[in-house]
Design an enzyme around this catalytic site. Structure first.
Site, PDB file in Angstrom:
ATOM      1  N   ALA A 169      35.105  34.030  31.738  1.00 24.89           N
ATOM      2  CA  ALA A 169      34.203  34.178  32.880  1.00 24.89           C
ATOM      3  C   ALA A 169      34.927  33.909  34.205  1.00 24.89           C
ATOM      4  O   ALA A 169      36.097  33.542  34.223  1.00 24.89           O
ATOM      5  CB  ALA A 169      33.021  33.237  32.712  1.00 24.89           C
ATOM      6  N   HIS A 170      34.196  34.075  35.282  1.00 25.30           N
ATOM      7  CA  HIS A 170      34.820  33.957  36.601  1.00 25.30           C
ATOM      8  C   HIS A 170      35.331  32.544  36.881  1.00 25.30           C
ATOM      9  O   HIS A 170      34.716  31.563  36.520  1.00 25.30           O
ATOM     10  CB  HIS A 170      33.891  34.415  37.732  1.00 25.30           C
ATOM     11  CG  HIS A 170      32.528  33.810  37.770  1.00 25.30           C
ATOM     12  ND1 HIS A 170      31.626  34.157  38.745  1.00 25.30           N
ATOM     13  CD2 HIS A 170      31.906  32.931  36.961  1.00 25.30           C
ATOM     14  CE1 HIS A 170      30.518  33.494  38.535  1.00 25.30           C
ATOM     15  NE2 HIS A 170      30.646  32.751  37.471  1.00 25.30           N
ATOM     16  N   ASN A 171      36.498  32.519  37.519  1.00 23.36           N
ATOM     17  CA  ASN A 171      37.112  31.280  37.983  1.00 23.36           C
ATOM     18  C   ASN A 171      37.571  30.351  36.861  1.00 23.36           C
ATOM     19  O   ASN A 171      37.873  29.187  37.112  1.00 23.36           O
ATOM     20  CB  ASN A 171      36.188  30.543  38.959  1.00 23.36           C
ATOM     21  CG  ASN A 171      35.927  31.386  40.193  1.00 23.36           C
ATOM     22  OD1 ASN A 171      34.842  31.945  40.365  1.00 23.36           O
ATOM     23  ND2 ASN A 171      36.942  31.548  41.012  1.00 23.36           N
TER      24      ASN A 171
END
Lengths: 352, 352, 352
Positions: free
Chosen positions: B254-256
């Site tokens: 997922a993001h980051n």
């Protein structure tokens, strides 16, 4: 008070003056009318050309240490924020931040390029609305309808009689199966497969006999679908995704599932056939819901939970196995296999 | 001592003499200077034109029964191996085997074919290094940079301003999103989506409001990414995959998320937003790690484990539910729902 | 008694008289020789132009309320069904329904269009059988063989020396890797990746060293593979999927797995390397099977079960954690981490 152009390495993003930002998005600006913002950043990564936001009171201490040029805050924190620099005051800083990212993206990303790329293969019997963009090597089959302002990415396949609503964007490499429909303002990420056959077979002495999947997929407006997610077509009637649903990556939606309005589902969740999920639910990542169940509105499911029976009351439910250090897990897991017996032993002790 | 050509059905692979293999890969050859090898096989499937290896002492008994022409062994087993036929002695037979497969693949697979296939759609504003191969129907957008000797497979989409490092190979049908970067010598398998939007929304009275994902994905050197795996772009800053990371198929990043050097993750694992995983970890298949956690270096996670809190000490952790025969599972699972009560009952008994 | 043409919105499906249906599919028709059927529907959604079926005795009560023009039933229910309208009597109504859907799809879906789309990139060294259909922008490499009547969808990539059996259909955007084979009458849905590299590395002081995957994938006849599923190539020998296997979406099959005849596996299941699954098994959705195990024929695995040791007896096995309301789950999960200790406490009490 025009924005100052600032070179940001290769990104060429022009900075923007705070009053211009306020004019577009609203909010009360405290100070900073001469400040130009070049990027959006979290409080702890912000620098002197950054705008940041404080949505969760837990992070209030970061107000004292952030280098951000401007912080978006709720009214209760206006004073504290203004004491350290410019601030934008708004009732819901997180929502303001969301709108800011949209405005920022619209400023800095290339505009849509209406028209059909010469390498695309578009049937003469497809209907394209005004301002549609069709990317390189996309395929649009006969009978397909693409609404005004929709964007069909490179390598997409929009099969016969499929419908893409106005303003909807398919990222590169999406398959929208024959007769499937998605409404307006949707976003579908790369690798998504909408309308593959549901998994249906009748057993026979000669092995499984395929049940042809004669339904389609109907998706409402304002739906976002994450990369490599699959939504199968229904067996006889349609699989249905209502307005405002948000699906993350690598999710499996089986045939004839129905997902209610504004339900959000995190990555790797899976919903088996004919299950009905209500509106305004949140489904955690890697959660699994078996088939033919009903989940009412307002259910919140923890990550990695397996749901094996219907849920009739709104609320929060969970069920991931509690992880622990390996040696300990082994002992507890071994004991778990004798749990029923252990209960019987406790019962026997109680009777004495 | 040139290699003997041997017809192997349709594969046309030329056999190779053992001394030639030693010249390329090192090791001490005991006997077999006149033996030609036509394939690599496990000990129990080897035939008289096969080379095999013994890396795990548990399989030592197979030395007596294998038909392999030559066996790669550690010094401790040199004598036992040589007693039955040719042997290559090397400190780490498994590592030798890995290098042998690479050398074998280089011998037997078609060479890269530098050049751009005429059906590819390559922007005039993309920069391609020397010896780059671009496959049929690939799309490379403006501002993209492809390093020397990189191979872009059929149907890949390298979006604007994306960067592919020198010698990196994208298998057919990979999407590398705008502004995303992968370093040198990487391998990305088919169906991978790098740089789809992270899953971020602000709730509002009118449903979810999208948070545009303004970051990108930064991937280091020597990274391999399995088929249909997804790595989302960051919300504000980048999602980061460090050098030497190996990701299997159908993984969700997922993001980051930040994944440290030389961490390996097996198929269907999922890591939720902003979680930071250290270096030299191994993450089992279908393991899930929830968001905003920190996992230190050197953590080894069993398959199908759900991690719901940070892990601050290196070591092995687990947590799959112990499967068992269905009837027994039902009883134990039902009792598990009363486990806390059971503990109270035990406590009550103890007090008596 | 020719079928009546009925306009059904945009679908243009011609209705069909029941005797015509009987002529094609068999069964005994009770009444209804003048009835035309325009769609297939479940009992509770059927209208007066629908045919429906009753396969599960639990739904027998719906016979009294359904509006279906005709119901497919077993002999035991012939009288009850005929009392309310037309009926088709057949020993296995569900199997009859499956065959009806196939016949229906053949009537209503566009026929294959043999020939190679001009935008496809087909090597002069590929061999295509009679009546093969190759869709837009598909790629077929040198040495590939496509059997008679096979259909290769838009954007598929059939790599060098791959083999597609007669009558097999690849939906749009399938990758069949070099040297991989699928037999006759197969169906492969969009996004499937067959023959990506298995996940194999040797650790070294300088990080992981790749083990090139020199095997391929061999798939039998009558196999169906769901959207975005991955089947990796073997390390030295092949990954094998036997005849009649049915795989749902987003499944991970690792290198050197062997799946026996007529085994069916639901969505998001994952099988780790070198595991051998027998024939006639059913594997529930999101089930995980770790590597190097053997599962015998006739094993039925509940959804979301993790199998960590071989299964040597046929039967039903399970192991999802029992989900529950969050507050209760938290208490029970916390206690679970002390389960072994709890057992010791019970033992101590028993000794007193």
């Amino acid at each position: 008070m025009s924005p100052t152009a600032v070179a940001l390495g290769s990104s060429q993003t022009a900075a923007v003056a705070l009053p211009q930002l306020i004019a577009a998005l609203g909010g009360d600006l405290l100070g900073g009318s001469d400040i130009a913002i070049a990027r959006i950043a979290p409080l702890d990564e912000a620098d002197e050309v950054s705008i940041s936001f404080l949505a969760n009171p837990r992070y209030q201490a970061q107000l004292a240490t952030t280098r951000a040029a401007c912080v978006i805050v709720a009214p209760a924190l206006a004073e504290a924020a203004a004491a350290r620099g410019a601030a934008i005051v708004t009732p819901d800083p997180y929502l303001y931040f969301a709108r800011l990212t949209q405005w920022w993206a619209a400023r800095t990303r290339p505009a849509a390029q209406p028209g059909v790329h010469p390498s695309a293969v578009v049937s003469a019997e497809a209907r394209l609305g005004r301002g549609v963009e069709v990317g390189p090597l996309a395929v649009i089959e006969a009978g397909a309808v693409v609404g005004d302002g929709a964007r069909i990415g490179a390598h997409c396949v929009v099969e016969r009689d499929a419908v893409v609503g106005a303003g909807t964007r398919l990222a590169p490499r999406v398959v929208l199966g024959h007769g499937c429909r998605i409404g307006a303002r949707g976003i579908v990420h790369s690798g998504v497969v909408i309308g593959a056959d549901g998994f249906g077979f009748a057993p026979s002495r000669d092995g499984y006999v395929k049940i042809e999947q004669l339904g389609a997929v109907t998706i409402g407006d304002d739906v976002e679908i994450g990369a490599n997610t699959c939504i199968d077509r229904g067996a006889l009637s349609d699989t249905v995704i209502e307005d405002g649903v948000k699906l993350d990556n690598l999710i499996q939606i089986a045939h004839n599932v129905h997902i209610g309005r504004n339900t959000a589902m995190a990555g790797c969740a899976a919903v088996a056939g004919s299950t009905r999920i209500g509106a305004n639910c949140t489904i955690g990542g890697a959660a699994n819901i078996v088939g033919h169940l009903t989940i009412v509105d307002g259910v919140h499911l923890a990550a990695a939970t397996t749901v094996t029976s219907s849920i009739t009351e709104p609320g929060a439910y969970g069920g991931p196995y509690p992880f622990e250090e390996n040696a300990s897990w082994r002992k507890n897991a071994a004991t778990l296999r004798q749990l029923h017996t252990l209960r019987e032993r406790v019962r026997a002790l109680e009777k004495k």
